[in-house]
Design a protein around this motif. Structure first.
Motif, PDB file in Angstrom:
ATOM      1  N   ARG A  47     -14.396  -3.739  -5.572  1.00 48.19           N
ATOM      2  CA  ARG A  47     -14.656  -4.103  -4.173  1.00 48.19           C
ATOM      3  C   ARG A  47     -13.163  -3.818  -4.773  1.00 48.19           C
ATOM      4  N   ARG A  48     -12.315  -3.633  -5.206  1.00 47.30           N
ATOM      5  CA  ARG A  48     -11.474  -3.367  -4.901  1.00 47.30           C
ATOM      6  C   ARG A  48     -10.528  -1.537  -4.844  1.00 47.30           C
ATOM      7  N   GLN A  59     -18.851  -9.624 -13.056  1.00 46.38           N
ATOM      8  CA  GLN A  59     -18.086 -10.388 -12.424  1.00 46.38           C
ATOM      9  C   GLN A  59     -16.704  -9.388 -12.232  1.00 46.38           C
ATOM     10  N   TYR A  87     -17.375  -6.100 -10.699  1.00 46.08           N
ATOM     11  CA  TYR A  87     -17.949  -6.297  -9.446  1.00 46.08           C
ATOM     12  C   TYR A  87     -16.129  -6.445  -8.280  1.00 46.08           C
ATOM     13  N   GLU A  88     -15.691  -6.567  -8.615  1.00 49.13           N
ATOM     14  CA  GLU A  88     -14.545  -7.632  -8.345  1.00 49.13           C
ATOM     15  C   GLU A  88     -13.418  -5.849  -7.888  1.00 49.13           C
TER      16      GLU A  88
END
Length: 304
Positions: free
Chosen positions: A18-19, A11, A14-15
């Protein structure tokens, strides 16, 4: 325990991706803003506080303090007069354009034969024209481009309407507002393509179930507009208002901008031209800030 840690790491990864994707998405905008806006803006203010002289080795910059700004507000009466006239015209035309765009967008969202063609008609000017083209259509640039002794007539004038309203003993101030709107309705429609598109998209996002519930409660069309439609499209109205202000401020017909260009190109006085442009920039940002300050609470209150 190990599976939870692995899931948490996935997770976090993934974050992080995305950033990074968000940074990559706005990177071209950031680079363009720094290269084409921030650096020229800093240079503008440096020039406005300096005296520029051209020498053989290049441009010489001598710091002169706020003298250029003092001259603008104490000696140059035309500058402050043109600035006030420009902002007065801009505010009035912004109101006209916003109301006209909302009216046309309400019509274009209805179901009728040829709706797609009608929508395209109102957006075509945004695609095929520029400031020079609209100036030619208005007749503003006819003299300079074609060496004509007289300006071309504009496409729409309200001589008959003005005469009729004057016979009805209408107050001169109200008569002036109405005739100014009629005289510029073609130009305003020509400039409303983007605003119409934004408001049309906003109107189409209003859930139909709200109108149905309003009709069940006995709400009229007028009440449905003011208590359902208007509150939900206020963010888009704020966006179109700011867009209209910026669009009008950068218009070719703006006399204050013409003065800035005149000092830079004809008189070669870049320091005074930079000071005029700096004053204009500060006033523009102050006006946009006031619009946001006035509308922000109302917009977010209605949306919430």
């Amino acid at each position: 325990m190990g599976s939870r840690m692995a899931q948490k790491r996935r997770q976090m990864s993934y974050e992080r991706r995305r950033r990074m994707m968000g940074y990559a998405f706005i990177a071209p905008w950031l680079v363009g803003s720094v290269a084409f806006f921030l650096l020229p803006l800093i240079q503008l203010f440096i020039y406005s506080f300096s005296t520029l002289t051209f020498e053989v080795g290049g441009l010489k910059i001598d710091f002169s303090g706020p003298q250029n700004y003092i001259d603008i507000f104490t000696k140059d009466r035309d500058a402050t007069k043109l600035l006030m006239e420009s902002f007065g015209t801009i505010l009035l035309q912004t109101v006209y354009i916003t109301l006209l765009s909302l009216f046309i967008a309400n019509i274009l969202r209805q179901k009728f034969c040829g709706r797609l063609f009608a929508r395209a008609i109102f957006f075509i000017p945004v695609i095929v024209t520029s400031g020079v083209v609209i100036s030619i259509i208005q007749g503003d640039a006819a003299t300079s481009l074609f060496n004509m002794s007289e300006k071309s007539s504009v496409m729409m004038r309200s001589f008959e309407i003005t005469d009729l309203l004057r016979r009805l003993d209408m107050p001169e101030k109200l008569l002036s507002l109405l005739t100014d709107f009629v005289n510029t309705v073609f130009d305003l429609t020509w400039k409303s393509g983007v605003q119409i598109l934004i408001l049309l998209a906003a109107l189409q996002t209003v859930p139909g179930s709200l109108y149905e519930a309003g009709r069940i409660d006995g709400a009229s069309e007028w009440e449905a507009f003011w208590f359902i439609t208007f509150p939900l499209i206020t963010p888009s109205l704020l966006l179109t208002t700011v867009y209209s202000i910026v669009d009008e401020l950068s218009s070719y017909s703006n006399q204050y901008q013409a003065k800035i260009v005149e000092y830079a190109t004809e008189y070669m006085n870049y320091s005074y031209s930079s000071a005029l442009a700096a004053v204009y920039f500060v006033c523009v940002m102050a006006l946009i800030g006031l619009v946001f300050l006035f509308a922000r609470r109302r917009v977010f209150y209605m949306v919430d």
